[in-house]
Write a protein that holds these residues in place. Structure first.
Motif, PDB file in Angstrom:
ATOM      1  N   THR A 373       0.841  -1.201   0.000  1.00 46.12           N
ATOM      2  CA  THR A 373       0.000   0.000   0.000  1.00 46.12           C
ATOM      3  C   THR A 373       0.871   1.244   0.000  1.00 46.12           C
ATOM      4  OG1 THR A 373      -0.148   0.014   2.418  1.00 46.12           O
ATOM      5  CG2 THR A 373      -1.874  -1.150   1.222  1.00 46.12           C
ATOM      6  N   TYR A 374       0.381   2.262  -0.697  1.00 47.55           N
ATOM      7  CA  TYR A 374       1.082   3.538  -0.770  1.00 47.55           C
ATOM      8  C   TYR A 374       0.628   4.476   0.350  1.00 47.55           C
ATOM      9  CZ  TYR A 374       2.325   2.452  -5.656  1.00 47.55           C
ATOM     10  OH  TYR A 374       2.825   1.887  -6.802  1.00 47.55           O
ATOM     11  N   LYS A 375       1.497   5.421   0.662  1.00 50.91           N
ATOM     12  CA  LYS A 375       1.077   6.551   1.476  1.00 50.91           C
ATOM     13  C   LYS A 375       0.207   7.459   0.605  1.00 50.91           C
ATOM     14  CE  LYS A 375       5.436   6.437   4.041  1.00 50.91           C
ATOM     15  NZ  LYS A 375       6.743   7.104   4.240  1.00 50.91           N
ATOM     16  N   PRO A 376      -0.660   8.291   1.211  1.00 51.11           N
ATOM     17  CA  PRO A 376      -1.478   9.193   0.392  1.00 51.11           C
ATOM     18  C   PRO A 376      -0.604  10.057  -0.516  1.00 51.11           C
ATOM     19  CG  PRO A 376      -2.250   9.182   2.655  1.00 51.11           C
ATOM     20  CD  PRO A 376      -0.967   8.409   2.643  1.00 51.11           C
ATOM     21  N   ALA A 377      -0.967  10.132  -1.788  1.00 56.53           N
ATOM     22  CA  ALA A 377      -0.175  10.898  -2.749  1.00 56.53           C
ATOM     23  C   ALA A 377      -0.293  12.393  -2.462  1.00 56.53           C
ATOM     24  CB  ALA A 377      -0.656  10.605  -4.162  1.00 56.53           C
ATOM     25  N   LYS A 378       0.778  13.113  -2.721  1.00 54.43           N
ATOM     26  CA  LYS A 378       0.803  14.560  -2.534  1.00 54.43           C
ATOM     27  C   LYS A 378       1.189  15.232  -3.840  1.00 54.43           C
ATOM     28  CE  LYS A 378       2.080  14.385   2.383  1.00 54.43           C
ATOM     29  NZ  LYS A 378       3.076  14.804   3.407  1.00 54.43           N
ATOM     30  N   LEU A 379       0.535  16.353  -4.117  1.00 51.33           N
ATOM     31  CA  LEU A 379       0.845  17.096  -5.327  1.00 51.33           C
ATOM     32  C   LEU A 379       1.994  18.057  -5.064  1.00 51.33           C
ATOM     33  CD1 LEU A 379      -2.711  17.957  -6.709  1.00 51.33           C
ATOM     34  CD2 LEU A 379      -1.148  16.200  -7.510  1.00 51.33           C
ATOM     35  N   ALA A 380       2.969  18.053  -5.950  1.00 53.28           N
ATOM     36  CA  ALA A 380       4.068  19.007  -5.838  1.00 53.28           C
ATOM     37  C   ALA A 380       3.649  20.329  -6.449  1.00 53.28           C
ATOM     38  CB  ALA A 380       5.299  18.466  -6.566  1.00 53.28           C
TER      39      ALA A 380
END
Length: 549
Positions: A373-380
């Motif tokens: 599972t991934y960590k929540p994605a963040k927008l740069a």
């Protein structure tokens, strides 16, 4: 009494001086990173130099593997080739020169196959450094991946703790991320961003296996988008139990380990099955499947991923499996599959090997499935471009793909979740180029201060997109200035994302030239939708006062 009156002020003064000295020590932090222990306190009692080491609890170390070099001779895994050497050394007769020429060159490379499932794993890089100046930074870079792509990169600046013109020991200590593949390697490189060179000698690289699951906050953590890993494995020596199924495929004819394996052939084409029910819409991630395989390369085998919801398939994908050209040599097969986007609402996954062509049996053993599972994605933050609120649009083209866009290019199809309307432009492995605009620059009298502004809606089915937006300035049909913008960290998987990009018109193009704008997809397993795609050529407004002047 007179003696007491003399001694007491001296004692108090001594304590005041000690207190002041220790305040300065704490201010610049002369101790190793981490809590101060009696040992580190007394070891740095007279030090007024910034600490350059890390405290690693020795009672938590389960195992250690070390690699060292003094740059006097070639050592395995170290790559001093391409670096300059210096006769000014900390020990011996030679040291390595870190300067602008050596920027980013790999200094140490090691396969991470044997550490793929080791967590926590600490990497310690220690060495002796001599800086000519400490005006900027000396970055130690630790990356993991392969030569084409690295999914983790961590930096540490040693320069603040170095002393100009003197040798000093400094180190970088970092928790390594989850190693994704058996083919991944670790890369260590240096970037000297100061005006002077830095000498490096007696370099030591250590891998420390630590007791889990404690992670100390004073030790660096590598960039790692992975949140958790669940591992399911079987060697088939005992009857398969959930989530494993299809025991009828188990055979005693061949085995990589033990006495049993899963046999597939024309009469029974389906292998041992992994079947797991879970709500994939709550967490994003990927699945890794790893097995040992034995057979002839004339046999054709596919690995099947079948995602279902309410008993119906919502996403189905097969991958060809490579088999060695040998009847006696087992090969290692490793496959990855990104989880379907949340809108498909998958509830169960079924994974198995499928024999599709051939005459001779294929054996599968030591099957392992990793649910990651991934960590929540963040927008740069997107790169800044010339503001457009005080600019005039000289030429603009837009397409929402509901009607044919001119000139026709790329692939447009109806999709149930288009951003607007019912159609979008699709790019994937078969069609990696999107609809493209070819705009003439004849609207420009001069390229000074002019820019191309691009906006679009982008939807990717991958956590990390490989999409690139390209603005290609052309003269006589040939590219003269290629301006790519990478969408990495600018998209959230399965969602429509706004993408705005501005690029200045280069000074070496004229009104007789043109600009070609399109999206390009490099990742073979990704599918991306593009909608509401607009391109305009703009120029800042000229104020009346400037015109009169």
């Amino acid at each position: 009494n007179s003696l007491r009156r003399m001694i007491l002020p001296l004692v108090l003064l001594s304590f005041m001086v000690l207190n002041l000295a220790q305040y300065i020590q704490q201010l610049i932090w002369v101790y190793p990173a981490g809590p101060v222990t009696p040992r580190t306190y007394f070891e740095n009692f007279f030090s007024f130099s910034k600490g350059t080491t890390f405290m690693i609890p020795k009672d938590e170390i389960l195992g250690k593997q070390s690699y060292t070099t003094d740059f006097e001779s070639n050592k395995p895994l170290f790559l001093p080739f391409g670096f300059k050497s210096s006769s000014v050394a900390h020990s011996g007769k030679s040291a390595l020169v870190l300067d602008s020429v050596s920027q980013g060159k790999p200094l140490f490379i090691r396969s991470m196959t044997d550490y793929r499932e080791t967590r926590p794993l600490i990497l310690k890089i220690g060495g002796w450094y001599r800086a000519e100046s400490n005006d900027s930074s000396l970055l130690i870079d630790v990356s993991i991946g392969n030569y084409k792509a690295k999914y983790s990169s961590t930096h540490h600046d040693l320069m603040p703790g170095l002393i100009t013109g003197k040798w000093k020991y400094a180190e970088m200590v970092v928790y390594l991320p989850v190693v994704r593949s058996v083919s991944d390697s670790l890369f260590i490189s240096c970037q000297n961003l100061s005006k002077g060179k830095v000498l490096l000698d007696d370099l030591d690289v250590e891998f420390l296996k630590m007791r889990g699951p404690v992670y100390h906050d004073w030790i660096l953590k590598a960039e790692d988008p992975i949140d958790s890993v669940l591992v399911y494995r079987t060697n088939l020596e005992t009857p398969p139990e959930a989530p494993w199924g299809n025991p009828a495929s188990v055979s005693t004819q061949q085995a990589f380990s033990g006495k049993k394996s899963s046999c597939i052939q024309p009469s029974s084409p389906y292998s041992l099955v992994f079947e797991k029910e879970t709500d994939f819409s709550k967490k994003d991630g990927y699945i890794r499947v790893c097995s040992r395989i034995l057979g002839e390369n004339s046999s054709e085998v596919k690995l099947v991923f079948d995602f279902t919801a309410s008993g119906k398939t919502v996403f189905y994908k097969t991958y060809p499996v490579a088999i060695n050209d040998s009847e006696s040599r087992w090969s290692l097969s490793e496959m990855f599959r990104e989880l379907p986007v949340a809108r498909l609402k998958a509830q169960k996954v079924k994974i198995y090997y499928w024999y599709t062509h051939g005459n001779n049996p294929v054996y599968i053993d030591d099957m392992q499935v990793d649910m990651v599972t991934y960590k929540p994605a963040k927008l740069a933050r997107q790169a800044a471009f010339p503001p457009n609120e005080n600019a005039v649009s000289l030429l603009q083209r837009c397409c929402d793909f509901e009607n044919p866009c001119l000139p026709e290019s790329g692939v447009t199809q109806s999709v149930p979740d288009a951003y607007s309307g019912s159609k979008a432009c699709m790019i994937n492995a078969e069609h990696p180029f999107s609809f493209s605009y070819l705009l003439p620059l004849s609207v420009l009298k001069t390229s000074k201060e002019a820019f191309v502004y691009i906006s679009a809606k982008v939807n990717s089915d991958q956590y990390t997109t490989g999409t690139t937006l390209v603005a290609d300035f052309r003269h006589g049909g040939r590219s003269v200035s290629y301006k790519p913008a990478y969408l990495h960290e600018h998209t959230i998987k399965g969602e429509w994302n706004n993408f705005d990009f501005g690029v200045k018109v280069p000074g070496n193009v004229s009104a007789d030239d043109s600009v070609l704008v399109y999206f390009y997809l490099a990742k073979p397993d990704e599918e991306v939708m593009i909608d509401d795609f607009c391109v305009s050529i703009k120029k800042p407004l000229v104020k009346k006062a400037e015109m009169n002047k």
